[in-house]
Design a protein around this motif. Structure first.
Motif, PDB file in Angstrom:
ATOM      1  N   ASN A  22     -11.193  37.731  14.252  1.00  0.00           N
ATOM      2  CA  ASN A  22     -11.883  36.863  13.307  1.00  0.00           C
ATOM      3  C   ASN A  22     -11.677  35.395  13.669  1.00  0.00           C
ATOM      4  N   SER A  23     -10.491  35.090  14.138  1.00  0.00           N
ATOM      5  CA  SER A  23     -10.160  33.719  14.504  1.00  0.00           C
ATOM      6  C   SER A  23      -9.471  33.717  15.863  1.00  0.00           C
ATOM      7  N   MET A  24      -9.852  32.748  16.689  1.00  0.00           N
ATOM      8  CA  MET A  24      -9.150  32.510  17.940  1.00  0.00           C
ATOM      9  C   MET A  24      -8.846  31.025  18.029  1.00  0.00           C
ATOM     10  N   GLY A  25      -7.768  30.708  18.703  1.00  0.00           N
ATOM     11  CA  GLY A  25      -7.419  29.296  18.745  1.00  0.00           C
ATOM     12  C   GLY A  25      -6.482  28.957  19.873  1.00  0.00           C
ATOM     13  N   TRP A  26      -6.164  27.675  19.912  1.00  0.00           N
ATOM     14  CA  TRP A  26      -5.262  27.126  20.922  1.00  0.00           C
ATOM     15  C   TRP A  26      -4.123  26.383  20.230  1.00  0.00           C
ATOM     16  N   TYR A  27      -2.942  26.611  20.734  1.00  0.00           N
ATOM     17  CA  TYR A  27      -1.744  25.906  20.302  1.00  0.00           C
ATOM     18  C   TYR A  27      -1.076  25.345  21.547  1.00  0.00           C
ATOM     19  N   ARG A  28      -0.162  24.411  21.349  1.00  0.00           N
ATOM     20  CA  ARG A  28       0.562  23.874  22.494  1.00  0.00           C
ATOM     21  C   ARG A  28       2.010  23.588  22.098  1.00  0.00           C
ATOM     22  N   GLN A  29       2.841  23.595  23.124  1.00  0.00           N
ATOM     23  CA  GLN A  29       4.252  23.309  22.911  1.00  0.00           C
ATOM     24  C   GLN A  29       4.752  22.423  24.041  1.00  0.00           C
ATOM     25  N   ALA A  30       5.176  21.235  23.667  1.00  0.00           N
ATOM     26  CA  ALA A  30       5.756  20.292  24.620  1.00  0.00           C
ATOM     27  C   ALA A  30       7.263  20.504  24.673  1.00  0.00           C
ATOM     28  N   PRO A  31       7.901  20.080  25.765  1.00  0.00           N
ATOM     29  CA  PRO A  31       9.363  20.262  25.880  1.00  0.00           C
ATOM     30  C   PRO A  31      10.096  19.626  24.703  1.00  0.00           C
ATOM     31  N   GLY A  32      10.972  20.392  24.089  1.00  0.00           N
ATOM     32  CA  GLY A  32      11.770  19.887  22.992  1.00  0.00           C
ATOM     33  C   GLY A  32      11.056  19.802  21.658  1.00  0.00           C
ATOM     34  N   LYS A  33       9.819  20.278  21.609  1.00  0.00           N
ATOM     35  CA  LYS A  33       9.037  20.207  20.375  1.00  0.00           C
ATOM     36  C   LYS A  33       8.612  21.596  19.934  1.00  0.00           C
ATOM     37  N   GLU A  34       8.222  21.699  18.675  1.00  0.00           N
ATOM     38  CA  GLU A  34       7.731  22.962  18.160  1.00  0.00           C
ATOM     39  C   GLU A  34       6.276  23.186  18.580  1.00  0.00           C
ATOM     40  N   ARG A  35       5.886  24.434  18.580  1.00  0.00           N
ATOM     41  CA  ARG A  35       4.503  24.763  18.885  1.00  0.00           C
ATOM     42  C   ARG A  35       3.603  24.206  17.776  1.00  0.00           C
ATOM     43  N   GLU A  36       2.497  23.596  18.173  1.00  0.00           N
ATOM     44  CA  GLU A  36       1.594  22.986  17.199  1.00  0.00           C
ATOM     45  C   GLU A  36       0.160  23.424  17.434  1.00  0.00           C
ATOM     46  N   LEU A  37      -0.606  23.393  16.349  1.00  0.00           N
ATOM     47  CA  LEU A  37      -2.010  23.763  16.440  1.00  0.00           C
ATOM     48  C   LEU A  37      -2.792  22.684  17.191  1.00  0.00           C
ATOM     49  N   VAL A  38      -3.679  23.140  18.054  1.00  0.00           N
ATOM     50  CA  VAL A  38      -4.614  22.233  18.727  1.00  0.00           C
ATOM     51  C   VAL A  38      -6.010  22.400  18.129  1.00  0.00           C
ATOM     52  N   ALA A  39      -6.509  23.630  18.140  1.00  0.00           N
ATOM     53  CA  ALA A  39      -7.842  23.894  17.606  1.00  0.00           C
ATOM     54  C   ALA A  39      -7.985  25.377  17.323  1.00  0.00           C
ATOM     55  N   THR A  40      -8.721  25.693  16.282  1.00  0.00           N
ATOM     56  CA  THR A  40      -9.033  27.080  15.972  1.00  0.00           C
ATOM     57  C   THR A  40     -10.509  27.208  15.636  1.00  0.00           C
TER      58      THR A  40
END
Length: 116
Positions: free
Chosen positions: A31-49
């Protein structure tokens, strides 16, 4: 079910990349697909869904620069990234969700590095 990202790499600031995420082994459509990202030392965050009927959601930091799109029947999702900035450097993960199921499917990630 396996999600596989591709298209990451090294790019200079201001450059562009297009990420792809393909799905195998599923007999259902997300139903939903998306992109997340995680930079060094940071939590995973939403980019786009994006949900299958077309609604899109973007993080404020990427609005106007990134575009998400899908091929619903193939459970494939893309992320066109333009005007990349050094702060976009991260591992990018795609995911898929079926509403009502208590499970999120994730890919293994693809590295995006923005550097001069």
């Amino acid at each position: 079910v396996q999600l596989v990202e591709s298209g990451g790499g090294l790019v200079q600031p201001g450059g562009s990349l297009r990420l792809s995420c393909t799905t195998s082994g599923s007999r259902f459509n997300f139903n939903s697909m998306g992109w997340y990202r995680q930079a060094p030392g940071k939590e995973r965050e939403l980019v786009a869904t994006m949900i299958s009927i077309g609604n899109k959601n973007y993080a404020d930091s990427v609005k106007g620069r990134f575009t998400i799109s899908r091929e619903n029947a193939r459970n494939t999702v893309y992320l066109q990234m333009n005007n990349l900035k050094t702060e976009d450097t991260a591992v990018y993960y795609c995911n898929g969700v079926v509403f009502g199921w208590n499970k999120t499917y994730w890919g293994q990630g693809t590295q995006v590095t923005v550097s001069s």
